[in-house]
Scaffold this active site. Structure first.
Site, PDB file in Angstrom:
ATOM      1  N   TYR A  53       0.908  -1.205  -0.044  1.00  0.00           N
ATOM      2  CA  TYR A  53       0.106  -0.019   0.188  1.00  0.00           C
ATOM      3  C   TYR A  53       0.889   1.453  -0.033  1.00  0.00           C
ATOM      4  O   TYR A  53       1.688   1.412   0.854  1.00  0.00           O
ATOM      5  CB  TYR A  53      -0.875   0.014   1.141  1.00  0.00           C
ATOM      6  CG  TYR A  53      -2.112  -1.009   1.106  1.00  0.00           C
ATOM      7  CD1 TYR A  53      -2.398  -1.777  -0.197  1.00  0.00           C
ATOM      8  CD2 TYR A  53      -2.757  -1.435   2.372  1.00  0.00           C
ATOM      9  CE1 TYR A  53      -3.476  -2.559  -0.002  1.00  0.00           C
ATOM     10  CE2 TYR A  53      -3.932  -2.165   2.409  1.00  0.00           C
ATOM     11  CZ  TYR A  53      -4.071  -2.952   1.126  1.00  0.00           C
ATOM     12  OH  TYR A  53      -5.092  -3.702   0.917  1.00  0.00           O
ATOM     13  N   HIS A 127      -2.030 -11.997  -0.275  1.00  0.00           N
ATOM     14  CA  HIS A 127      -2.649 -10.864  -1.058  1.00  0.00           C
ATOM     15  C   HIS A 127      -3.556 -11.237  -2.086  1.00  0.00           C
ATOM     16  O   HIS A 127      -4.601 -10.626  -2.247  1.00  0.00           O
ATOM     17  CB  HIS A 127      -1.717  -9.864  -1.223  1.00  0.00           C
ATOM     18  CG  HIS A 127      -2.324  -8.560  -1.318  1.00  0.00           C
ATOM     19  ND1 HIS A 127      -1.602  -7.207  -0.929  1.00  0.00           N
ATOM     20  CD2 HIS A 127      -3.518  -7.856  -1.456  1.00  0.00           C
ATOM     21  CE1 HIS A 127      -2.578  -6.325  -1.069  1.00  0.00           C
ATOM     22  NE2 HIS A 127      -3.629  -6.446  -1.325  1.00  0.00           N
ATOM     23  N   SER A 157      -6.597 -13.744   0.795  1.00  0.00           N
ATOM     24  CA  SER A 157      -7.581 -12.601   0.186  1.00  0.00           C
ATOM     25  C   SER A 157      -7.665 -12.992  -1.132  1.00  0.00           C
ATOM     26  O   SER A 157      -6.960 -13.601  -1.729  1.00  0.00           O
ATOM     27  CB  SER A 157      -6.737 -11.265   0.411  1.00  0.00           C
ATOM     28  OG  SER A 157      -7.565 -10.102   0.177  1.00  0.00           O
ATOM     29  N   ASN A 158      -8.697 -12.490  -1.528  1.00  0.00           N
ATOM     30  CA  ASN A 158      -9.130 -12.535  -3.003  1.00  0.00           C
ATOM     31  C   ASN A 158      -9.416 -13.956  -3.429  1.00  0.00           C
ATOM     32  O   ASN A 158      -9.025 -14.288  -4.673  1.00  0.00           O
ATOM     33  CB  ASN A 158      -8.277 -11.621  -3.626  1.00  0.00           C
ATOM     34  CG  ASN A 158      -8.282 -10.147  -3.536  1.00  0.00           C
ATOM     35  OD1 ASN A 158      -9.344  -9.557  -3.439  1.00  0.00           O
ATOM     36  ND2 ASN A 158      -7.260  -9.813  -2.930  1.00  0.00           N
ATOM     37  N   GLY A 211     -19.810   2.006  -3.773  1.00  0.00           N
ATOM     38  CA  GLY A 211     -20.971   2.390  -4.478  1.00  0.00           C
ATOM     39  C   GLY A 211     -21.765   3.269  -3.614  1.00  0.00           C
ATOM     40  O   GLY A 211     -22.699   4.006  -4.120  1.00  0.00           O
TER      41      GLY A 211
END
Length: 288
Positions: A53, A127, A157-158, A211
């Site tokens: 990040y 990740h 993750s993912n 959203g």
């Protein structure tokens, strides 16, 4: 702050996504510190970061910013869990590559340990699956890190259902969580949430406010969230978090925050009980 299970731990039902602390050029360090302190003041105990990040300028920018903010808080950090990730590389500002090799994951883990100053990482997450190598190789690498005492718990993750089952078979009791995108407009992880319930894993929902900023512009698809928010006199973001928390006791949303005001708006979602009619209306929103 209500608590939810993360392996052998009980953590806050709402986490803190640290990515937005630094993921912009010229980020405001002091404002980020205030955001982290606001989260701690509110009882948030789970903080999520990653070695890549940014902004770019070397690995660990976000990890360093988060740990400095945490350690500048005057209270006790005994209950705080810092979750970081490895497996991505960041050769450029807009370029995200993947390296799930055992060699990279070990180097990344050791580097995160040094930056965060832990004897062992409280929660280390893979990740993203590397399409260039067998998923089992990456999972075995994480198991080795756990067996070697570098990490106390492992997350992925993912990941999809097949990958979660494969990870569980290799990692065993080391695996405690799955972190996937989940929000009112990103609901493709419904099956993964159900599997987390079955396996006793926490589901860390990243991007849970997806959203909401554009809710009005999205029109009828998001009208239910804006309508419920207006009736309650709260923000659509708070309704989105309350909806995610109601979806399953396995779900722990980790909204990003770079301002204390964002934290202060999010935290009351943990005590906002939506009525059955409201949930039915929110559940009817078309999934992306």
């Amino acid at each position: 702050m209500p608590l939810r299970r993360l392996g052998d731990l009980q953590v806050s039902a709402l986490g803190f996504g640290a990515m937005t602390l630094t993921q912009v050029p010229g980020y405001d360090v002091e404002r980020g510190v205030r955001a982290v302190h606001a989260a701690l003041d509110a009882g948030i105990t789970l903080f999520d970061t990653a070695d890549v990040y940014g902004p770019t300028g070397g690995y660990g920018v976000n990890e360093a910013a988060l740990i400095a903010a945490l350690r500048s808080w005057p209270g006790s950090l005994e209950q705080v869990v810092v979750a970081t990730k490895g497996g991505h590389t960041r050769p450029g500002e807009t370029t995200w590559w993947i390296d799930g090799s055992p060699e990279h994951l070990r180097r990344a883990c050791e580097a995160s340990l040094r930056r965060l100053g832990f004897d062992a990482l409280p929660l280390y997450q893979h990740h993203r699956p590397d399409p260039q190598r067998p998923y089992a190789d990456s999972m075995q690498a994480l198991r080795d890190l756990y067996d070697d005492g570098l990490v106390r718990r492992v997350g992925i993750s993912n990941a999809n259902v097949t990958q979660i089952r494969e990870a569980a078979a290799i990692l065993g009791d080391a695996l405690v969580s799955v972190q996937n995108e989940y929000s009112p407009v990103a609901r493709t992880s419904e099956a993964e949430i159900a599997l987390c319930e079955e396996l006793g894993l926490a589901f860390l929902a990243w991007g849970p406010l997806g959203g909401m900023r554009e809710a009005k512009a999205l029109g009828s698809a998001m009208a239910a969230f804006t309508d419920v928010a207006a009736a309650r006199g709260v923000s659509p973001q708070r309704i989105a978090l309350a909806w995610a928390l109601a979806r399953s006791p396995a779900v722990i949303p980790i909204p990003g925050a770079s301002r204390p005001e964002s934290v202060q708006d999010s935290v009351p979602a943990t005590e906002l009980v939506l009525a059955e009619a409201e949930l039915a209306a929110l559940d009817g929103v078309a999934a992306r």
